[in-house]
Motif scaffolding. Structure first.
Motif, mmCIF file in Angstrom:
data_model
loop_
_atom_site.group_PDB
_atom_site.id
_atom_site.type_symbol
_atom_site.label_atom_id
_atom_site.label_comp_id
_atom_site.label_asym_id
_atom_site.label_seq_id
_atom_site.Cartn_x
_atom_site.Cartn_y
_atom_site.Cartn_z
ATOM 1 N N ARG A 168 45.644 43.028 26.886
ATOM 2 C CA ARG A 168 44.260 42.435 26.480
ATOM 3 C C ARG A 168 43.528 43.316 25.571
ATOM 4 O O ARG A 168 42.768 42.685 24.566
ATOM 5 C CB ARG A 168 43.525 42.307 28.048
ATOM 6 N N GLU A 169 43.665 44.454 25.700
ATOM 7 C CA GLU A 169 43.003 45.303 24.795
ATOM 8 C C GLU A 169 43.315 45.333 23.373
ATOM 9 O O GLU A 169 42.666 45.241 22.526
ATOM 10 C CB GLU A 169 42.556 46.926 25.386
ATOM 11 N N LYS A 170 44.672 45.704 23.245
ATOM 12 C CA LYS A 170 45.131 45.691 21.890
ATOM 13 C C LYS A 170 45.942 44.670 21.213
ATOM 14 O O LYS A 170 46.084 44.754 19.899
ATOM 15 C CB LYS A 170 46.709 47.020 22.190
ATOM 16 N N TYR A 171 46.342 43.712 22.205
ATOM 17 C CA TYR A 171 46.995 42.369 21.491
ATOM 18 C C TYR A 171 46.276 41.246 22.045
ATOM 19 O O TYR A 171 47.055 40.501 22.564
ATOM 20 C CB TYR A 171 48.430 42.521 21.626
ATOM 21 N N PRO A 172 44.869 41.123 21.942
ATOM 22 C CA PRO A 172 44.403 40.082 22.589
ATOM 23 C C PRO A 172 44.884 38.638 21.992
ATOM 24 O O PRO A 172 44.850 37.554 22.788
ATOM 25 C CB PRO A 172 42.844 39.872 22.174
ATOM 26 N N GLU A 173 45.688 38.641 21.076
ATOM 27 C CA GLU A 173 46.130 37.337 20.465
ATOM 28 C C GLU A 173 47.400 36.964 21.242
ATOM 29 O O GLU A 173 48.094 35.722 20.959
ATOM 30 C CB GLU A 173 46.211 37.390 18.930
ATOM 31 N N CYS A 174 47.995 37.588 22.055
ATOM 32 C CA CYS A 174 49.355 37.633 22.681
ATOM 33 C C CYS A 174 48.942 37.029 23.976
ATOM 34 O O CYS A 174 48.264 37.775 24.889
ATOM 35 C CB CYS A 174 50.129 38.954 22.739
ATOM 36 N N ALA A 175 49.601 35.714 24.159
ATOM 37 C CA ALA A 175 49.369 35.182 25.521
ATOM 38 C C ALA A 175 50.092 35.938 26.587
ATOM 39 O O ALA A 175 51.219 36.422 26.252
ATOM 40 C CB ALA A 175 49.682 33.589 25.438
ATOM 41 N N PHE A 176 49.930 35.680 27.931
ATOM 42 C CA PHE A 176 50.676 36.228 28.953
ATOM 43 C C PHE A 176 50.855 35.380 30.344
ATOM 44 O O PHE A 176 50.103 34.650 30.509
ATOM 45 C CB PHE A 176 49.675 37.462 29.455
ATOM 46 N N LEU A 177 52.002 35.170 30.544
ATOM 47 C CA LEU A 177 52.515 34.516 31.510
ATOM 48 C C LEU A 177 53.277 35.211 32.647
ATOM 49 O O LEU A 177 54.115 36.064 32.432
ATOM 50 C CB LEU A 177 53.560 33.401 30.851
ATOM 51 N N VAL A 178 52.878 35.218 33.891
ATOM 52 C CA VAL A 178 53.269 36.222 34.809
ATOM 53 C C VAL A 178 54.362 35.619 35.851
ATOM 54 O O VAL A 178 54.116 34.246 36.178
ATOM 55 C CB VAL A 178 51.917 36.487 35.807
ATOM 56 N N LEU A 179 55.100 36.332 36.300
ATOM 57 C CA LEU A 179 56.094 35.695 37.167
ATOM 58 C C LEU A 179 55.954 36.438 38.496
ATOM 59 O O LEU A 179 55.651 37.724 38.279
ATOM 60 C CB LEU A 179 57.714 36.263 36.635
ATOM 61 N N SER A 180 55.997 36.004 39.585
ATOM 62 C CA SER A 180 55.657 36.793 40.646
ATOM 63 C C SER A 180 56.512 36.244 42.006
ATOM 64 O O SER A 180 57.070 35.217 41.945
ATOM 65 C CB SER A 180 54.253 36.641 41.116
ATOM 66 N N ASN A 181 56.427 36.872 42.839
ATOM 67 C CA ASN A 181 56.944 36.541 44.333
ATOM 68 C C ASN A 181 55.853 36.311 44.909
ATOM 69 O O ASN A 181 54.688 36.573 44.910
ATOM 70 C CB ASN A 181 57.838 37.731 44.761
ATOM 71 N N TYR A 182 56.230 35.940 46.396
ATOM 72 C CA TYR A 182 54.839 35.604 47.272
ATOM 73 C C TYR A 182 54.039 36.606 47.593
ATOM 74 O O TYR A 182 52.838 36.498 47.590
ATOM 75 C CB TYR A 182 55.510 34.902 48.604
ATOM 76 N N ASP A 183 54.733 37.817 47.887
ATOM 77 C CA ASP A 183 53.806 39.045 48.119
ATOM 78 C C ASP A 183 53.430 39.679 46.906
ATOM 79 O O ASP A 183 52.608 40.811 47.017
ATOM 80 C CB ASP A 183 54.901 40.146 48.921
ATOM 81 N N ASP A 184 53.156 39.107 46.058
ATOM 82 C CA ASP A 184 52.614 39.646 44.603
ATOM 83 C C ASP A 184 51.304 39.107 44.359
ATOM 84 O O ASP A 184 50.799 39.436 43.315
ATOM 85 C CB ASP A 184 53.539 39.527 43.293
ATOM 86 N N PHE A 185 50.731 38.349 45.057
ATOM 87 C CA PHE A 185 49.638 37.602 44.940
ATOM 88 C C PHE A 185 48.455 38.542 44.502
ATOM 89 O O PHE A 185 47.649 38.182 43.679
ATOM 90 C CB PHE A 185 49.050 37.024 45.935
ATOM 91 N N SER A 186 48.220 39.739 44.904
ATOM 92 C CA SER A 186 47.193 40.612 44.521
ATOM 93 C C SER A 186 47.346 40.968 43.186
ATOM 94 O O SER A 186 46.217 41.180 42.468
ATOM 95 C CB SER A 186 47.079 42.073 45.615
ATOM 96 N N TYR A 187 48.520 41.066 42.779
ATOM 97 C CA TYR A 187 48.969 41.634 41.405
ATOM 98 C C TYR A 187 48.434 40.369 40.501
ATOM 99 O O TYR A 187 47.836 40.206 39.444
ATOM 100 C CB TYR A 187 50.351 41.746 41.092
ATOM 101 N N VAL A 188 48.738 39.290 40.768
ATOM 102 C CA VAL A 188 48.510 38.083 40.317
ATOM 103 C C VAL A 188 47.067 37.796 39.893
ATOM 104 O O VAL A 188 46.555 37.454 39.053
ATOM 105 C CB VAL A 188 49.167 36.574 41.011
ATOM 106 N N LYS A 189 46.407 38.005 41.061
ATOM 107 C CA LYS A 189 44.995 37.748 40.793
ATOM 108 C C LYS A 189 44.200 38.537 39.845
ATOM 109 O O LYS A 189 43.792 38.365 39.006
ATOM 110 C CB LYS A 189 44.098 38.010 42.286
ATOM 111 N N GLU A 190 44.782 39.822 39.971
ATOM 112 C CA GLU A 190 44.334 40.659 39.034
ATOM 113 C C GLU A 190 44.487 40.448 37.385
ATOM 114 O O GLU A 190 43.690 40.577 36.512
ATOM 115 C CB GLU A 190 44.819 42.274 38.985
ATOM 116 N N THR A 191 45.705 39.912 37.327
ATOM 117 C CA THR A 191 46.248 39.721 35.929
ATOM 118 C C THR A 191 45.535 38.346 35.383
ATOM 119 O O THR A 191 45.017 38.314 34.154
ATOM 120 C CB THR A 191 47.788 39.240 35.764
#
Length: 532
Positions: A76-99
């Motif tokens: 986000r800081e260095k490459y704002p033009e690069c989009a980000f898609l998150v892969l997660s498991n059920y127990d990763d939701f705290s990570y997902v929320k932050e991303t």
């Protein structure tokens, strides 16, 4: 669109590669998606980004060396033009929320990863990239819309013609007449860094604006700190009952989405219908007063009688956030009787209030979601719980209300049957002993007392505990009490001596010692973690 895959699991990378290079081209040929590289962790990904210049990064969350959350923040800081898609498991939701707060565009659950779902996500991101310039221009328009709302609340406009021109020129989804002001506030709000507060405000407005754009009857602006002002227009609707139903539907959608996507609970105070949009400012000031009077009460919606000559009343909450927490707790703790009583109480409230079909569906989704969460925490397969039937299909069938009640009771029964299998208690004596402990752990019970209730000797009960539970009686009783203490702290109870007493710990110092050993932190530190 060039794509970089980041995942420490080789099989996941192979699957993604197959989807992008083989399966998706068979479904559509309009957009070209190219796999430009792979990485096994965030650090390796950063090296590849420098050389490959990807348009999109598809990243796992939990990885060695550098996880997906850290990678997302750096990108986000260095490459704002690069989009980000998150892969997660059920127990990763705290990570997902932050991303998501850090700007990730989409997230996909690994268990539902297939060509169709991946293509939908990729197409959405691609279209967002294509209209990026237009959206950046729209950001300025969004700021002007917020200024217009703030001017309304501050009484700057003096003629309907003034605000009417701004509404038309800025394409605001609000009417001139029959406008309802709503105050929304975030319960878990904490002052933080300016950038993080700004990001939170953007995320909240983005979620609410999507809902209001879909309904074409409202607009939101960030008032200050945890508070947001929402204006909803009902110019064409004369029925107070219809307005009430539509309004509650909108607020329930907002509350559900805020909890689902940001993990935050929100409350609302609803004003009366204003004959002109020019008077919403005066009504909003009244809501400010009511906000001070009702702050940090039970999660609810305060709603007026709508018409100006009627007084306000508190709308009954059918299924509160507290109900959700308690239902999951009773299920995971094995308290079958308590769980069924609570579920029956929720269903009775639904039957009493008779909400519209749409709200009814949403409430059912939340109930089933509690059952799924409890199942996951208890290591019970959803297929076993729902007998292989797809959850959404079961809800959308919407048989009679009494049939749904019967189905839920049956699912509850199956849940506890499966949970008892997991406990692997073979003797009837132990089942009675465990049930007695869960009913009386708040009291000063002893192994001898439990043995007498079951009808066996204390020595034999001790042997059964060791053989079937793989721990002794004091250890099991302590774990039950600590689980209750954890629930009370999550519920918001900050009086530690009260928490200790209500959990069955009569010695406060002993409670602190046990809690720190179990959770590797003191209760006060645990509360601070909950607030983050």
């Amino acid at each position: 669109m060039n794509i970089l895959i980041v995942d420490d699991e080789v099989l996941v990378r192979m699957k993604l590669k197959s989807l992008i290079e083989i399966e998706i081209p068979q479904i559509q040929q309009e957009i070209e998606f190219n796999l430009c590289g792979e990485a096994s962790n965030g650090a390796e990904a950063l090296e590849k980004i420098e050389k490959l210049y990807p348009d999109l990064i598809i990243s796992d969350m939990k990885m060695p060396v550098m996880d997906g959350l850290t990678l997302c923040g750096i990108c986000r800081e260095k490459y704002p033009e690069c989009a980000f898609l998150v892969l997660s498991n059920y127990d990763d939701f705290s990570y997902v929320k932050e991303t998501l707060l850090l700007g990730a565009r989409e997230y996909l659950l690994k268990h539902s990863l297939d060509a169709k779902n991946l293509l939908l996500a990729l197409e959405k991101i691609y279209k967002e990239e294509r209209i990026g310039e237009k959206e950046r221009s729209a950001t300025g328009i969004a700021a002007l819309k917020e200024d217009a709302v703030r001017n309304l609340l501050g009484g700057v406009y003096t003629h309907e013609r003034q605000i009417g021109l701004d509404i038309r020129n800025l394409d605001m989804n609000i009417s001139i007449h029959r406008v309802v002001p709503v105050m929304m506030w975030i319960r878990e709000y904490e002052d933080g860094e300016f950038k993080m507060n700004n990001t939170l405000s953007f995320s909240v407005k983005n979620i609410v604006n999507e809902i209001l754009a879909d309904q074409k009857n409202g607009i939101i602006c960030h008032a200050n700190r945890e508070k947001y002002a929402i204006l909803l227009g009902y110019e064409e609707i004369r029925s107070e009952q219809k307005i009430r139903e539509l309004l509650l539907f909108s607020l329930n959608r907002i509350r559900f989405c805020m909890n689902h996507f940001l993990g935050m609970s929100v409350s609302f105070i609803v004003g009366r219908i204003q004959p002109s949009v020019l008077t919403v400012g005066e009504e909003y000031h009244i809501l400010e007063t009511e906000f001070r009077n009702s702050f940090y009460q039970e999660n609810d919606v305060w709603i007026s009688e709508m018409e100006m000559n009627k007084t306000r009343k508190k709308e009954e909450i059918i299924f509160s956030t507290e109900d959700e927490k308690n239902l999951i707790y009773e299920l995971t703790s094995g308290n079958q009787e308590n769980a069924k009583v609570l579920l029956e109480s929720i269903l009775d409230r639904i039957e009493k209030n008779k909400p519209s079909e749409t709200i009814y569906k949403m409430l059912l989704v939340r109930i089933f979601d509690c059952l799924k969460k409890a199942a996951e925490q208890s290591a019970i397969k959803a297929d076993d719980l729902f007998q292989g039937e797809v959850l959404e299909e079961k809800i959308l069938k919407l048989q009679s209300f009494h049939k749904i009640k019967k189905d839920l009771d049956q699912i509850c029964t199956i849940f506890f049957e499966e949970k008892n299998k997991k406990i692997q208690v073979s003797s009837g004596y132990m089942k009675k002993a465990v049930a007695y402990i869960h009913q009386h752990f708040r009291e000063n019970i002893s192994q001898t007392e439990v043995a007498e209730h079951v009808g066996i000797s204390s020595v034999y009960l001790s042997v059964l505990f060791k053989n079937e539970m793989e721990e002794n009686f004091p250890s099991y009783l302590k774990s039950v009490r600590l689980k209750e203490a954890e629930r009370l702290l999550e519920k918001g109870n900050t009086n530690l001596k009260e928490v200790a007493d209500e959990s069955g710990f009569k010695d406060y110092v002993y409670f602190l010692k046990c809690f720190k050993k179990q959770y590797s932190c003191t209760p006060k530190e645990f509360i601070k973690r909950l607030k983050r």
